[in-house]
Motif scaffolding. Structure first.
Motif: not given
Length: 139
Positions: A88-110
């Motif tokens: 839900d947090t990720a989807i809200s971040r996508m909506a707030g930034n008007a992006v359809r895809r969001i990279p998932v990173v762990d310690n800067g690495r995708p």
């Protein structure tokens, strides 16, 4: 707590170095039936390039595509999410930034990509977006 990003994300994202020719990224998108490629600086996320970026910034914006590299057309101000964040947090971040895809990173690495289609298939499996996301690509 809801589902975690790691539960919905697409794993093993296509990620290419920033000096990769745009044509190679377009071929990877075609071959993998995807709409984005992550751009790397070493093993760190440096940007994201979408099929739309290639059309708008490369094809329509460059005179000579032979020398066009991912660094020339990618979005370098990338909104990211952690695999351990709530969806839900990720989807809200996508909506707030008007992006359809969001990279998932762990310690800067995708480590993955979360798309609106991924979320739709989980949260609203009978929606048009979910049906489109689940359909076989057109090659």
């Amino acid at each position: 707590m809801g589902r975690l990003v790691r539960d919905l994300m697409t794993t093993d994202p296509v990620a290419l170095p920033a000096d990769t020719p745009v044509r190679r990224a377009a071929q990877a998108m075609r071959d993998k039936d995807i709409g984005d490629v992550l751009v790397l600086d070493g093993d760190r996320l440096a940007g994201i390039v979408t099929d739309r970026d290639i059309v708008i910034r490369a094809v329509a914006g460059q005179d000579d595509l032979a020398d066009c590299r991912l660094r020339d057309v990618c979005s370098s101000q990338v909104v990211t999410v952690s695999p351990d964040e709530d969806t839900d947090t990720a989807i809200s971040r996508m909506a707030g930034n008007a992006v359809r895809r969001i990279p998932v990173v762990d310690n800067g690495r995708p480590v993955g990509v979360l798309s609106l289609g991924d979320a739709a298939m989980e949260y609203d499996p009978n929606s048009v977006l979910s049906e489109i996301s689940a359909a076989e690509g057109n090659r």
